[in-house]
Design an enzyme around this catalytic site. Structure first.
Site, short mmCIF file in Angstrom:
data_model
loop_
_atom_site.label_atom_id
_atom_site.label_comp_id
_atom_site.label_asym_id
_atom_site.label_seq_id
_atom_site.Cartn_x
_atom_site.Cartn_y
_atom_site.Cartn_z
CB THR A 168 -0.87 0.00 1.27
OG1 THR A 168 -1.87 -0.99 1.11
CG2 THR A 168 -1.53 1.35 1.54
NE ARG A 196 -10.30 -5.35 3.68
CZ ARG A 196 -9.17 -4.66 3.71
NH1 ARG A 196 -8.80 -3.97 2.64
NH2 ARG A 196 -8.43 -4.64 4.77
CB VAL A 197 -14.22 -0.57 2.14
CG1 VAL A 197 -13.49 0.75 2.29
CG2 VAL A 197 -15.06 -0.58 0.86
N GLY A 220 -0.92 -1.34 6.72
CA GLY A 220 -0.95 -2.52 7.58
C GLY A 220 -2.32 -3.18 7.53
N GLY A 222 -5.80 -3.63 7.64
CA GLY A 222 -6.83 -2.59 7.57
C GLY A 222 -7.88 -2.71 8.65
N1 ASP Z 1 -4.24 -1.14 4.97
C1 ASP Z 1 -4.47 -1.75 3.69
C2 ASP Z 1 -5.80 -2.44 3.71
O1 ASP Z 1 -6.06 -3.16 4.66
C3 ASP Z 1 -3.43 -2.73 3.30
C4 ASP Z 1 -2.00 -2.30 3.54
O2 ASP Z 1 -1.74 -1.25 4.04
O3 ASP Z 1 -1.10 -3.06 3.19
O4 ASP Z 1 -6.53 -2.30 2.78
#
Ligand code: ASP
Length: 308
Positions: A168, A196-197, A220, A222
């Site tokens: 991300t 999914r959000v 990280g 989410g």
């Molecule tokens: N935080 C993001 C999510 O869960 C994924 C990530 O940051 O790697 O969509």
């Protein structure tokens, strides 16, 4: 005010040396793009949009082209942006056929009376704004096809605890006028349910910016980030008088102990102090300030170079 920009490229665990190097180059490029915008008199919002768009265009990262795939082998992307001057914000979720979700989030902020558009509504708005449609196949990489296959094959086998994700992207910036901004963009988590959000488009979780306090972009797990409102929680600690470093440690450790969530964040305080911190295995990051570029991926591997 001395301009500052910090960028991250999500978590990064067990990746090849070659890929690590490509990620390092990508993150450095994005920080340089953001810094040039600030040095040229651009606003913090322009800088975070420019830096994040650069990373969305880089297939090494989980955003734009390079987004991970959902359970159907499709892409659904989330992004958000915020201007710390007046707390205006724009976000999109579950968008598919566009190259740069962060630019669409910016348009939601600038051109609509709303903060957040999703799915078909966001797609219609993109078309109305003249954003070209990109066939979804162009955003899907071979690596992410294989990643989904592997994830499906392993599902249930060793999936306890909090999954670590990869790639991300996000940016925070402080411009010459003292304005702060953040932007975050993601393909989410691999093999996610349709619809999914995650945290990334949710203001307060995926990021926050307030000229009176600071700016944060997070990455990280989410679902964990949403539960603790990681970005706003970090700024709360700054409001309570903690340093940038203390605030980042407090909120990340709280997420780890309270909901067993791992992640990372970048932060700039209103005085221009910055920090990049993570509890995940590693996190590609880069920061540009006073002509110097700091960058790293793993703990204790920070390099410092002169910016051109
Ligand atoms: N935080 C993001 C999510 O869960 C994924 C990530 O940051 O790697 O969509």
């Amino acid at each position: 005010m001395n301009p500052v920009v910090v960028v991250h490229g999500g978590g990064a665990s067990s990746i090849s040396k070659d890929r690590k190097e490509r990620m390092r180059q990508g993150i450095v490029r994005a920080a340089t793009v953001g810094y040039c915008i600030l040095k040229g008199g651009g606003s913090a919002v322009d800088a975070v949009e420019g830096a994040v768009a650069e990373l969305e265009n880089d297939p090494e990262f989980n955003a734009g082209c390079g987004s991970v795939l959902n359970v159907n082998g499709d892409i659904e992307m989330d992004a958000s942006i915020m201007d710390g001057k007046d707390l205006s914000t724009g976000a999109v979720s579950a968008v598919r056929c566009i190259a740069n979700p962060v630019k669409l989030a910016r348009l939601v902020m600038d051109k609509t009376p709303h903060c957040f558009l999703t799915n078909q509504g966001a797609a219609k708005f993109a078309a109305d704004m003249g954003i070209p449609e990109v066939p979804v196949e162009q955003l899907i990489t071979e690596r992410n096809r294989k990643h989904l296959e592997k994830e499906k094959a392993e599902k249930g086998a060793q999936k306890s605890g909090c999954p670590e994700n990869l790639g991300t992207v996000g940016a925070v910036a402080l411009d010459c006028k003292g304005n702060l901004a953040y932007a975050t963009s993601t393909g989410g988590i691999v093999n996610k349910m349709i619809g999914r959000v995650g945290d990334s488009p949710c203001v307060g979780s995926g990021g926050y910016a307030d000229n009176n306090i600071g700016a944060v972009s997070t990455t990280g797990h989410g679902e964990s980030i949403l539960k603790v409102n990681l970005a706003r929680l970090t700024l709360f600690h700054i409001e309570q008088g903690k340093t940038a470093e203390e605030a980042a440690n407090l909120s990340l450790n709280y997420m780890k102990s309270r909901v067993k969530g791992l992640g990372g964040l970048i932060l700039i305080s209103k005085t221009g102090d910055w920090v990049a911190k993570w509890t995940s295995t590693s996190m590609p990051w880069a920061a540009a300030k006073e002509g110097k570029l700091h960058a790293g991926i793993d703990l204790n591997d920070t390099t410092i170079t002169e910016l051109p």
